[in-house]
Design an enzyme around this catalytic site. Structure first.
Site, PDB file in Angstrom:
ATOM      1  N   ASP A  34       0.870  -1.171   0.000  1.00 15.31           N
ATOM      2  CA  ASP A  34       0.000   0.000   0.000  1.00 15.31           C
ATOM      3  C   ASP A  34       0.912   1.227   0.000  1.00 15.31           C
ATOM      4  OD1 ASP A  34      -2.369  -1.415   0.055  1.00 15.31           O
ATOM      5  OD2 ASP A  34      -2.354  -1.568   2.225  1.00 15.31           O
ATOM      6  N   ASP A  48      -6.659  -1.400  -4.935  1.00 14.73           N
ATOM      7  CA  ASP A  48      -7.801  -1.019  -4.099  1.00 14.73           C
ATOM      8  C   ASP A  48      -8.703  -0.027  -4.827  1.00 14.73           C
ATOM      9  OD1 ASP A  48      -6.713  -2.613  -2.113  1.00 14.73           O
ATOM     10  OD2 ASP A  48      -5.772  -0.930  -1.072  1.00 14.73           O
TER      11      ASP A  48
END
Length: 71
Positions: A34, A48
């Protein structure tokens, strides 16, 4: 519930692409990277974003009636 004859395949492609990207990261690196951080929102990645946009498209495609609806 109102049903459409067709559901936008773009939604499924985005959801699958996001899932596949996160799955490959999980298999190769044992964790998902991330890397987008705005400091006022949870940290996320491109996969995402794809999954979220795909679900939004799918949601509106299922919930909203088509514009060419005839009575």
């Amino acid at each position: 519930m109102y049903k459409h004859d067709e559901i936008n395949p773009t939604a499924f492609v985005l959801i699958f692409a996001g899932w596949l990207s996160n799955f490959i990261d999980r298999i190769i690196f044992f964790w998902v990277r991330d890397f987008i951080n705005f400091h006022f929102f949870p940290i996320f990645n491109i996969a995402d974003i794809f999954i979220t946009i795909g679900f939004i498209i799918l949601f509106f495609n299922v919930i909203m009636p088509p514009s060419d609806y005839q009575s």
